[in-house]
Design a protein around this motif. Structure first.
Motif, PDB file in Angstrom:
ATOM      1  N   GLY A 142     -38.582   9.159   0.242  1.00  0.00           N
ATOM      2  CA  GLY A 142     -38.564   9.336  -1.204  1.00  0.00           C
ATOM      3  C   GLY A 142     -37.242   9.743  -1.808  1.00  0.00           C
ATOM      4  O   GLY A 142     -37.197  10.092  -2.993  1.00  0.00           O
ATOM      5  N   VAL A 143     -36.154   9.705  -1.063  1.00  0.00           N
ATOM      6  CA  VAL A 143     -34.843  10.047  -1.629  1.00  0.00           C
ATOM      7  C   VAL A 143     -34.432   8.988  -2.652  1.00  0.00           C
ATOM      8  O   VAL A 143     -34.665   7.789  -2.462  1.00  0.00           O
ATOM      9  N   ILE A 144     -33.804   9.445  -3.736  1.00  0.00           N
ATOM     10  CA  ILE A 144     -33.261   8.552  -4.759  1.00  0.00           C
ATOM     11  C   ILE A 144     -31.759   8.816  -4.878  1.00  0.00           C
ATOM     12  O   ILE A 144     -31.337   9.966  -5.031  1.00  0.00           O
ATOM     13  N   VAL A 145     -30.979   7.747  -4.775  1.00  0.00           N
ATOM     14  CA  VAL A 145     -29.523   7.848  -4.922  1.00  0.00           C
ATOM     15  C   VAL A 145     -29.131   7.089  -6.184  1.00  0.00           C
ATOM     16  O   VAL A 145     -29.454   5.909  -6.338  1.00  0.00           O
ATOM     17  N   LEU A 146     -28.417   7.770  -7.090  1.00  0.00           N
ATOM     18  CA  LEU A 146     -28.083   7.200  -8.393  1.00  0.00           C
ATOM     19  C   LEU A 146     -26.781   6.395  -8.349  1.00  0.00           C
ATOM     20  O   LEU A 146     -26.011   6.490  -7.387  1.00  0.00           O
ATOM     21  N   PRO A 147     -26.509   5.582  -9.390  1.00  0.00           N
ATOM     22  CA  PRO A 147     -25.323   4.725  -9.403  1.00  0.00           C
ATOM     23  C   PRO A 147     -24.021   5.501  -9.247  1.00  0.00           C
ATOM     24  O   PRO A 147     -23.864   6.609  -9.769  1.00  0.00           O
ATOM     25  N   GLY A 148     -23.081   4.888  -8.521  1.00  0.00           N
ATOM     26  CA  GLY A 148     -21.743   5.428  -8.384  1.00  0.00           C
ATOM     27  C   GLY A 148     -21.575   6.527  -7.361  1.00  0.00           C
ATOM     28  O   GLY A 148     -20.479   7.089  -7.225  1.00  0.00           O
ATOM     29  N   ILE A 149     -22.621   6.843  -6.600  1.00  0.00           N
ATOM     30  CA  ILE A 149     -22.581   7.957  -5.653  1.00  0.00           C
ATOM     31  C   ILE A 149     -21.890   7.547  -4.348  1.00  0.00           C
ATOM     32  O   ILE A 149     -22.069   6.428  -3.863  1.00  0.00           O
ATOM     33  N   THR A 150     -21.142   8.491  -3.773  1.00  0.00           N
ATOM     34  CA  THR A 150     -20.577   8.344  -2.432  1.00  0.00           C
ATOM     35  C   THR A 150     -21.119   9.462  -1.549  1.00  0.00           C
ATOM     36  O   THR A 150     -21.040  10.640  -1.920  1.00  0.00           O
ATOM     37  N   ILE A 151     -21.679   9.094  -0.407  1.00  0.00           N
ATOM     38  CA  ILE A 151     -22.216  10.041   0.579  1.00  0.00           C
ATOM     39  C   ILE A 151     -21.393   9.886   1.850  1.00  0.00           C
ATOM     40  O   ILE A 151     -21.166   8.764   2.316  1.00  0.00           O
ATOM     41  N   GLY A 152     -20.949  11.004   2.405  1.00  0.00           N
ATOM     42  CA  GLY A 152     -20.099  10.964   3.587  1.00  0.00           C
ATOM     43  C   GLY A 152     -20.838  10.573   4.851  1.00  0.00           C
ATOM     44  O   GLY A 152     -21.977  10.107   4.819  1.00  0.00           O
ATOM     45  N   ASP A 153     -20.193  10.778   5.997  1.00  0.00           N
ATOM     46  CA  ASP A 153     -20.776  10.467   7.305  1.00  0.00           C
ATOM     47  C   ASP A 153     -21.637  11.630   7.805  1.00  0.00           C
ATOM     48  O   ASP A 153     -21.390  12.791   7.478  1.00  0.00           O
ATOM     49  N   ARG A 154     -22.653  11.282   8.596  1.00  0.00           N
ATOM     50  CA  ARG A 154     -23.480  12.268   9.323  1.00  0.00           C
ATOM     51  C   ARG A 154     -24.160  13.262   8.379  1.00  0.00           C
ATOM     52  O   ARG A 154     -24.268  14.456   8.674  1.00  0.00           O
ATOM     53  N   VAL A 155     -24.633  12.764   7.251  1.00  0.00           N
ATOM     54  CA  VAL A 155     -25.298  13.586   6.238  1.00  0.00           C
ATOM     55  C   VAL A 155     -26.812  13.446   6.382  1.00  0.00           C
ATOM     56  O   VAL A 155     -27.321  12.339   6.571  1.00  0.00           O
ATOM     57  N   VAL A 156     -27.529  14.567   6.297  1.00  0.00           N
ATOM     58  CA  VAL A 156     -28.991  14.566   6.261  1.00  0.00           C
ATOM     59  C   VAL A 156     -29.424  14.972   4.853  1.00  0.00           C
ATOM     60  O   VAL A 156     -29.004  16.025   4.356  1.00  0.00           O
ATOM     61  N   ILE A 157     -30.259  14.138   4.219  1.00  0.00           N
ATOM     62  CA  ILE A 157     -30.740  14.417   2.872  1.00  0.00           C
ATOM     63  C   ILE A 157     -32.253  14.589   2.927  1.00  0.00           C
ATOM     64  O   ILE A 157     -32.975  13.699   3.378  1.00  0.00           O
ATOM     65  N   GLY A 158     -32.736  15.742   2.485  1.00  0.00           N
ATOM     66  CA  GLY A 158     -34.146  16.085   2.574  1.00  0.00           C
ATOM     67  C   GLY A 158     -35.037  15.201   1.728  1.00  0.00           C
ATOM     68  O   GLY A 158     -34.628  14.669   0.687  1.00  0.00           O
ATOM     69  N   ALA A 159     -36.274  15.055   2.166  1.00  0.00           N
ATOM     70  CA  ALA A 159     -37.247  14.202   1.495  1.00  0.00           C
ATOM     71  C   ALA A 159     -37.401  14.579   0.021  1.00  0.00           C
ATOM     72  O   ALA A 159     -37.408  15.760  -0.337  1.00  0.00           O
ATOM     73  N   SER A 161     -35.374  14.202  -2.447  1.00  0.00           N
ATOM     74  CA  SER A 161     -34.167  14.605  -3.173  1.00  0.00           C
ATOM     75  C   SER A 161     -33.694  13.516  -4.123  1.00  0.00           C
ATOM     76  O   SER A 161     -33.885  12.324  -3.876  1.00  0.00           O
ATOM     77  N   VAL A 162     -33.036  13.950  -5.212  1.00  0.00           N
ATOM     78  CA  VAL A 162     -32.411  13.031  -6.158  1.00  0.00           C
ATOM     79  C   VAL A 162     -30.912  13.309  -6.131  1.00  0.00           C
ATOM     80  O   VAL A 162     -30.459  14.383  -6.551  1.00  0.00           O
ATOM     81  N   VAL A 163     -30.151  12.344  -5.618  1.00  0.00           N
ATOM     82  CA  VAL A 163     -28.714  12.543  -5.406  1.00  0.00           C
ATOM     83  C   VAL A 163     -27.971  12.116  -6.662  1.00  0.00           C
ATOM     84  O   VAL A 163     -27.868  10.926  -6.971  1.00  0.00           O
ATOM     85  N   THR A 164     -27.445  13.107  -7.379  1.00  0.00           N
ATOM     86  CA  THR A 164     -26.758  12.865  -8.649  1.00  0.00           C
ATOM     87  C   THR A 164     -25.246  13.075  -8.548  1.00  0.00           C
ATOM     88  O   THR A 164     -24.525  12.757  -9.492  1.00  0.00           O
ATOM     89  N   HIS A 165     -24.781  13.633  -7.419  1.00  0.00           N
ATOM     90  CA  HIS A 165     -23.353  13.878  -7.210  1.00  0.00           C
ATOM     91  C   HIS A 165     -22.974  13.478  -5.784  1.00  0.00           C
ATOM     92  O   HIS A 165     -23.825  13.448  -4.891  1.00  0.00           O
ATOM     93  N   ASP A 166     -21.694  13.219  -5.570  1.00  0.00           N
ATOM     94  CA  ASP A 166     -21.203  12.864  -4.239  1.00  0.00           C
ATOM     95  C   ASP A 166     -21.498  13.987  -3.244  1.00  0.00           C
ATOM     96  O   ASP A 166     -21.532  15.178  -3.613  1.00  0.00           O
ATOM     97  N   LEU A 167     -21.675  13.605  -1.974  1.00  0.00           N
ATOM     98  CA  LEU A 167     -21.907  14.567  -0.899  1.00  0.00           C
ATOM     99  C   LEU A 167     -20.855  14.379   0.186  1.00  0.00           C
ATOM    100  O   LEU A 167     -20.576  13.236   0.577  1.00  0.00           O
ATOM    101  N   PRO A 168     -20.287  15.484   0.708  1.00  0.00           N
ATOM    102  CA  PRO A 168     -19.286  15.360   1.769  1.00  0.00           C
ATOM    103  C   PRO A 168     -19.937  15.062   3.117  1.00  0.00           C
ATOM    104  O   PRO A 168     -21.163  15.100   3.253  1.00  0.00           O
ATOM    105  N   SER A 169     -19.139  14.796   4.104  1.00  0.00           N
ATOM    106  CA  SER A 169     -19.637  14.535   5.458  1.00  0.00           C
ATOM    107  C   SER A 169     -20.171  15.810   6.109  1.00  0.00           C
ATOM    108  O   SER A 169     -19.814  16.933   5.718  1.00  0.00           O
ATOM    109  N   ASP A 170     -21.049  15.621   7.104  1.00  0.00           N
ATOM    110  CA  ASP A 170     -21.499  16.689   8.003  1.00  0.00           C
ATOM    111  C   ASP A 170     -22.211  17.833   7.296  1.00  0.00           C
ATOM    112  O   ASP A 170     -21.952  19.004   7.560  1.00  0.00           O
ATOM    113  N   VAL A 171     -23.130  17.479   6.387  1.00  0.00           N
ATOM    114  CA  VAL A 171     -23.900  18.521   5.694  1.00  0.00           C
ATOM    115  C   VAL A 171     -25.383  18.148   5.675  1.00  0.00           C
ATOM    116  O   VAL A 171     -25.760  16.991   5.840  1.00  0.00           O
TER     117      VAL A 171
END
Length: 204
Positions: A142-159, A161-171
């Motif tokens: 059920g994760v939603i990623v919005l337009p223009g987002i960048t997500i780094g490497d090795r990232v875990v995103i919890g069920a 979630s709504v990703v509205t901002h960039d996320l760095p690697s390894d988080v």
């Protein structure tokens, strides 16, 4: 500049343009064929994905049904990407996903947006912004990623979630809006779920 060219530079454009609509229907017909395949038709599924996607590496698996505005025509997958049921890619412009990334069921990656100003929205105008997702990520159900987002490497995103901002690697990140909770750490090298330890031989 044509409406088709505007799709990929974040300009406002008309998605009902005749050229765009004709191309989209061609891709959606192929996507329909993919979603009608049987589980035993692995070779056919692989061939269809290669025909649908802009780029797709070896060993990728997408569990039908799979949904995409342009059938995956603007999607770039690395190797061994896995998607559970109902992956939705709003691929009006480009989506990039690194190798070994996994999507839980009902994940949505959106590149398309609509103006807040109602007069522009009433004209049916739209804009698109590309999404970049790194290697070896896991996006929960059920994760939603919005337009223009960048997500780094090795990232875990919890069920959920709504990703509205960039996320760095390894988080590890979760929430609505999605925020970084913590880095991937030494505890994660010892336990894979709650108090369940990782056996040493798993690192071989």
């Amino acid at each position: 500049m044509t409406e088709s060219e505007k799709m990929h530079d974040e300009s406002l454009y008309d998605p009902s343009d005749a050229e765009i609509s004709a191309q989209q229907l061609t891709y959606l017909d192929k996507l329909y064929d993919y979603n009608q395949t049987r589980p035993t038709e692995k070779a056919k599924r692989t061939a269809l994905l290669k025909a649908l996607f802009a780029d797709i590496g070896e060993g990728c698996y997408l569990e039908p049904p799979f949904h995409a505005n342009f059938g995956g025509h603007h999607v770039h997958f690395g190797e061994r990407v896995y998607a559970n049921f109902n992956l939705t890619l709003v691929d009006d412009t480009h989506i990039y996903v690194g190798s070994r990334t996994m999507f839980g069921p009902n994940v949505t990656i959106a590149t398309a947006g609509h103006p807040i100003l109602p007069e522009l929205r009433a004209r049916g105008l739209q804009y698109n912004a590309p999404v970049h997702i790194g290697e070896n990520c896991w996006l929960g159900a059920g994760v939603i990623v919005l337009p223009g987002i960048t997500i780094g490497d090795r990232v875990v995103i919890g069920a959920g979630s709504v990703v509205t901002h960039d996320l760095p690697s390894d988080v590890v990140a979760y929430g609505n809006p999605c925020k970084v909770a913590r880095p991937v750490n030494e505890h994660d090298r010892a336990f894979y779920f709650k108090d369940h330890r990782i056996e040493p031989n798993m690192f071989n």
